[in-house]
Design an enzyme around this catalytic site. Structure first.
Site, PDB file in Angstrom:
ATOM      1  N   LYS A  47       0.833  -1.206   0.000  1.00  0.00           N
ATOM      2  CA  LYS A  47       0.000   0.000   0.000  1.00  0.00           C
ATOM      3  C   LYS A  47       0.866   1.253   0.000  1.00  0.00           C
ATOM      4  O   LYS A  47       0.589   2.217  -0.725  1.00  0.00           O
ATOM      5  CB  LYS A  47      -0.932  -0.037   1.208  1.00  0.00           C
ATOM      6  CG  LYS A  47      -1.969  -1.152   1.129  1.00  0.00           C
ATOM      7  CD  LYS A  47      -2.649  -1.432   2.451  1.00  0.00           C
ATOM      8  CE  LYS A  47      -3.581  -2.630   2.328  1.00  0.00           C
ATOM      9  NZ  LYS A  47      -4.187  -3.054   3.604  1.00  0.00           N
ATOM     10  N   GLN A  91      -5.540  -2.079   9.988  1.00  0.00           N
ATOM     11  CA  GLN A  91      -5.145  -3.326   9.350  1.00  0.00           C
ATOM     12  C   GLN A  91      -5.687  -4.527  10.128  1.00  0.00           C
ATOM     13  O   GLN A  91      -5.466  -4.655  11.328  1.00  0.00           O
ATOM     14  CB  GLN A  91      -3.622  -3.418   9.255  1.00  0.00           C
ATOM     15  CG  GLN A  91      -3.118  -4.627   8.501  1.00  0.00           C
ATOM     16  CD  GLN A  91      -3.483  -4.610   7.031  1.00  0.00           C
ATOM     17  OE1 GLN A  91      -3.330  -3.597   6.350  1.00  0.00           O
ATOM     18  NE2 GLN A  91      -3.977  -5.725   6.526  1.00  0.00           N
ATOM     19  N   ASP A 114     -11.368   1.930   3.784  1.00  0.00           N
ATOM     20  CA  ASP A 114     -11.536   0.487   3.609  1.00  0.00           C
ATOM     21  C   ASP A 114     -12.995   0.135   3.325  1.00  0.00           C
ATOM     22  O   ASP A 114     -13.298  -0.957   2.853  1.00  0.00           O
ATOM     23  CB  ASP A 114     -11.080  -0.270   4.866  1.00  0.00           C
ATOM     24  CG  ASP A 114      -9.764  -0.998   4.663  1.00  0.00           C
ATOM     25  OD1 ASP A 114      -9.389  -1.214   3.488  1.00  0.00           O
ATOM     26  OD2 ASP A 114      -9.116  -1.360   5.658  1.00  0.00           O
TER      27      ASP A 114
END
Length: 275
Positions: A47, A91, A114
């Site tokens: 990322k 995460q 997300d």
């Protein structure tokens, strides 16, 4: 024909890079990582790599693995209130002592790049484009768009279930007028559902679960997950055989995942533009 998700993702990155330069902005993406999970660190590095490439400022917030629920929620409050951060992710997976659902619900919905917050999931369900679409479902949908696949009337079987990936994908496909069947580990006679499908989407982590005799000729197979056994990668679909017979299939790892990261960057730019 192999569906080249990596090539699609590269085109997305170039477009995003040009748009960021055109808008003369520098979006900021943060990632909260709890602990030192090696797989999570690898994902985050990917990322960061693409964020750097397209001109997004990337910040890693790494926290100790034994922090408490309250400590993590406090950090999330800080990021929610930090006006210099346009979007961020937490995460996953989180340590077992952390309530994952509570953490996701605490993320500022306007920074939830997300697309996991319940409000964003709800917007996906009702077809409200103002929210953020979870990145893997968004990547799969982009893949269909790029291939100019008309989903209307298509029979689509999804093999797996999860709140943050496959349920939103099912909603997106339904909103595109597809007829969707969702299977899971409790499904009886899986072949009955895959053999009539125009498109099969897999993410089970069970090696070669989808065999050649379980799909009809011409079926598009979107394989998202894999398993490593003795150093060898095994797809959910029996890829080596299907590639020789069927004309559209995605190998993994890399193809759908590449688009997942690209969609995260796209969501980050969207978050910056909505400020």
């Amino acid at each position: 024909m192999i569906i080249d998700g990596k090539k699609m993702a590269e085109a997305v990155y170039e477009n995003l890079k040009n748009e960021i330069q055109k808008q003369n902005i520098t979006p900021t993406l943060a990632a909260i990582l709890v602990g030192e999970n090696s797989a999570s660190l690898r994902y985050i590095k990917q990322k960061q790599k693409w964020a750097d490439f397209i001109g997004i400022d990337f910040k890693l917030i790494q926290l100790k693995s034994n922090l408490t629920q309250i400590e993590l929620e406090k950090k999330i409050d800080e990021v929610n209130n930090n006006t210099s951060i346009d979007g961020y992710i937490v995460q996953l997976p989180l340590p077992k002592h952390i309530n994952e659902t509570a953490i996701i619900s605490k993320i500022n919905v306007s920074k939830d790049v997300d697309g996991f917050h319940p409000e964003n999931v709800w917007k996906v369900l009702i077809g409200d484009s103002t929210g953020f679409v979870p990145c893997t479902p968004a990547g799969v949908m982009y893949m269909f768009e790029n291939m100019k696949t008309n989903l209307s009337g298509k029979l689509i079987t999804i093999v797996w279930r999860s709140n943050i990936v496959w349920k939103p994908l099912a909603a997106l496909l339904i909103n595109a007028w597809a007829t969707v069947t969702v299977c899971n580990s409790k499904t009886v006679h899986l072949k009955k559902h895959t053999s009539t499908a125009d498109i099969v989407i897999m993410a089970t982590g069970q090696p070669h679960l989808l065999k050649v005799d379980m799909v009809k000729i011409g079926t598009t197979v979107i394989d998202v997950w894999f398993t490593v056994i003795d150093g060898k990668i095994y797809w959910d679909a029996d890829f080596d055989i299907m590639e020789k017979i069927w004309n559209t299939i995605t190998p993994v790892p890399g193809w759908v995942w590449a688009l997942t990261v690209a969609m995260l960057m796209k969501n980050t730019l969207k978050a910056a533009m909505l400020k």
